[in-house]
Each structure stands twice: as C-alpha cells, then as structure tokens.
Motif scaffolding. Structure first.
Motif, PDB file in Angstrom:
ATOM      1  N   UNK A   1       0.812  -1.190   0.000  1.00 38.33           N
ATOM      2  CA  UNK A   1       0.000   0.000   0.000  1.00 38.33           C
ATOM      3  C   UNK A   1       0.865   1.267   0.000  1.00 38.33           C
ATOM      4  N   UNK A   2       1.860   1.308   0.910  1.00 41.14           N
ATOM      5  CA  UNK A   2       2.709   2.501   0.992  1.00 41.14           C
ATOM      6  C   UNK A   2       3.563   2.660  -0.266  1.00 41.14           C
ATOM      7  N   UNK A   3       3.994   1.542  -0.865  1.00 42.96           N
ATOM      8  CA  UNK A   3       4.775   1.629  -2.110  1.00 42.96           C
ATOM      9  C   UNK A   3       3.942   2.189  -3.252  1.00 42.96           C
ATOM     10  N   UNK A   4       2.669   1.877  -3.283  1.00 43.16           N
ATOM     11  CA  UNK A   4       1.778   2.420  -4.314  1.00 43.16           C
ATOM     12  C   UNK A   4       1.647   3.930  -4.146  1.00 43.16           C
ATOM     13  N   UNK A   5       1.467   4.374  -2.922  1.00 38.05           N
ATOM     14  CA  UNK A   5       1.339   5.810  -2.662  1.00 38.05           C
ATOM     15  C   UNK A   5       2.631   6.543  -3.011  1.00 38.05           C
ATOM     16  N   UNK A   6       3.763   5.959  -2.664  1.00 36.98           N
ATOM     17  CA  UNK A   6       5.043   6.577  -2.983  1.00 36.98           C
ATOM     18  C   UNK A   6       5.293   6.608  -4.488  1.00 36.98           C
ATOM     19  N   UNK A   7       4.864   5.568  -5.196  1.00 39.18           N
ATOM     20  CA  UNK A   7       5.003   5.551  -6.655  1.00 39.18           C
ATOM     21  C   UNK A   7       4.146   6.632  -7.293  1.00 39.18           C
ATOM     22  N   UNK A   8       2.947   6.819  -6.796  1.00 42.64           N
ATOM     23  CA  UNK A   8       2.065   7.873  -7.303  1.00 42.64           C
ATOM     24  C   UNK A   8       2.691   9.243  -7.018  1.00 42.64           C
ATOM     25  N   UNK A   9       3.266   9.405  -5.827  1.00 41.68           N
ATOM     26  CA  UNK A   9       3.918  10.669  -5.478  1.00 41.68           C
ATOM     27  C   UNK A   9       5.097  10.955  -6.414  1.00 41.68           C
ATOM     28  N   UNK A  10       5.897   9.940  -6.714  1.00 39.76           N
ATOM     29  CA  UNK A  10       7.011  10.127  -7.654  1.00 39.76           C
ATOM     30  C   UNK A  10       6.514  10.533  -9.030  1.00 39.76           C
ATOM     31  N   UNK A  11       5.447   9.894  -9.495  1.00 42.42           N
ATOM     32  CA  UNK A  11       4.869  10.254 -10.792  1.00 42.42           C
ATOM     33  C   UNK A  11       4.392  11.704 -10.782  1.00 42.42           C
ATOM     34  N   UNK A  12       3.744  12.136  -9.711  1.00 43.08           N
ATOM     35  CA  UNK A  12       3.255  13.513  -9.640  1.00 43.08           C
ATOM     36  C   UNK A  12       4.406  14.515  -9.570  1.00 43.08           C
ATOM     37  N   UNK A  13       5.496  14.169  -8.889  1.00 36.86           N
ATOM     38  CA  UNK A  13       6.663  15.050  -8.875  1.00 36.86           C
ATOM     39  C   UNK A  13       7.265  15.177 -10.272  1.00 36.86           C
ATOM     40  N   UNK A  14       7.343  14.074 -10.995  1.00 37.85           N
ATOM     41  CA  UNK A  14       7.856  14.114 -12.371  1.00 37.85           C
ATOM     42  C   UNK A  14       6.955  14.964 -13.252  1.00 37.85           C
ATOM     43  N   UNK A  15       5.653  14.820 -13.091  1.00 32.07           N
ATOM     44  CA  UNK A  15       4.703  15.612 -13.863  1.00 32.07           C
ATOM     45  C   UNK A  15       4.850  17.099 -13.546  1.00 32.07           C
ATOM     46  N   UNK A  16       5.039  17.440 -12.275  1.00 36.03           N
ATOM     47  CA  UNK A  16       5.221  18.839 -11.889  1.00 36.03           C
ATOM     48  C   UNK A  16       6.520  19.404 -12.462  1.00 36.03           C
ATOM     49  N   UNK A  17       7.570  18.592 -12.500  1.00 40.43           N
ATOM     50  CA  UNK A  17       8.832  19.042 -13.089  1.00 40.43           C
ATOM     51  C   UNK A  17       8.664  19.291 -14.583  1.00 40.43           C
TER      52      UNK A  17
END
Length: 94
Positions: free
Chosen positions: A1-17
């Motif tokens: 569960x936590x790995x899924x949330x962290x993966x989504x967070x990484x994707x959103x950081x990449x999108x923001x960059x």
C-alpha cells in the motif's frame, strides 16, 4: 500500500517538473522562469526524498542537501539578474 502511494507521489513530482520545464521554455517573462526553476528544485528534492524512502536508504540525504543549496543559490542569482541586469557588480575606477 505505501509503495503504491510513494510511486504515485514520484509520478506527480515528475509531472510537476515537466510542467515547470514547459514554463521555463514558454514563460512570458523572466520572473516566471525563475519561479519555475525554483519549483523544479523543490520538486527534485522532494522526489529524491521519496525515492530514498522507497529504497529504504539514507544514502541520498547528501544529494538532497546539495540540490537544495544549489537551488537556493541559483534562485538568488537569477533574481538578482532579473532585478539589476547583472549578477556580479563591477566597480569602475574613476
């Protein structure tokens, strides 16, 4: 569960960059570009921190510190350039 949330967070950081890169390229003014560059620095720091949590290591803490210092210095230098037109003042002999 936590790995899924962290993966989504990484994707959103990449999108923001990527959005900030678009603002740097198309930005209507220089202050917009400075803010976008600072945004890239903050998102990069956050992304590296999340990546460090995913890998369960403390090895990236130095990277976070160095990127933070470089982002701060570059933001100050670019803001000074926008304000005055130069970064280092040259004193002329009269």
């Amino acid at each position: 569960m936590i790995n899924t949330i962290l993966s989504i967070a990484l994707f959103l950081f990449i999108f923001a960059i990527l959005l900030a890169l678009y603002r740097i390229i198309k930005g209507p003014s220089m202050p917009d570009r400075v803010v976008a560059l600072d945004m890239i620095g903050v998102n990069l720091i956050s992304g590296v921190a999340v990546f460090s949590v995913v890998l369960q290591t403390h090895a990236f803490l130095e990277v976070i510190l160095i990127v933070g210092i470089l982002a701060f210095i570059s933001t100050i230098a670019l803001a000074r350039f926008v304000e005055r037109g130069d970064i280092v003042e040259h004193k002329r002999d009269l």
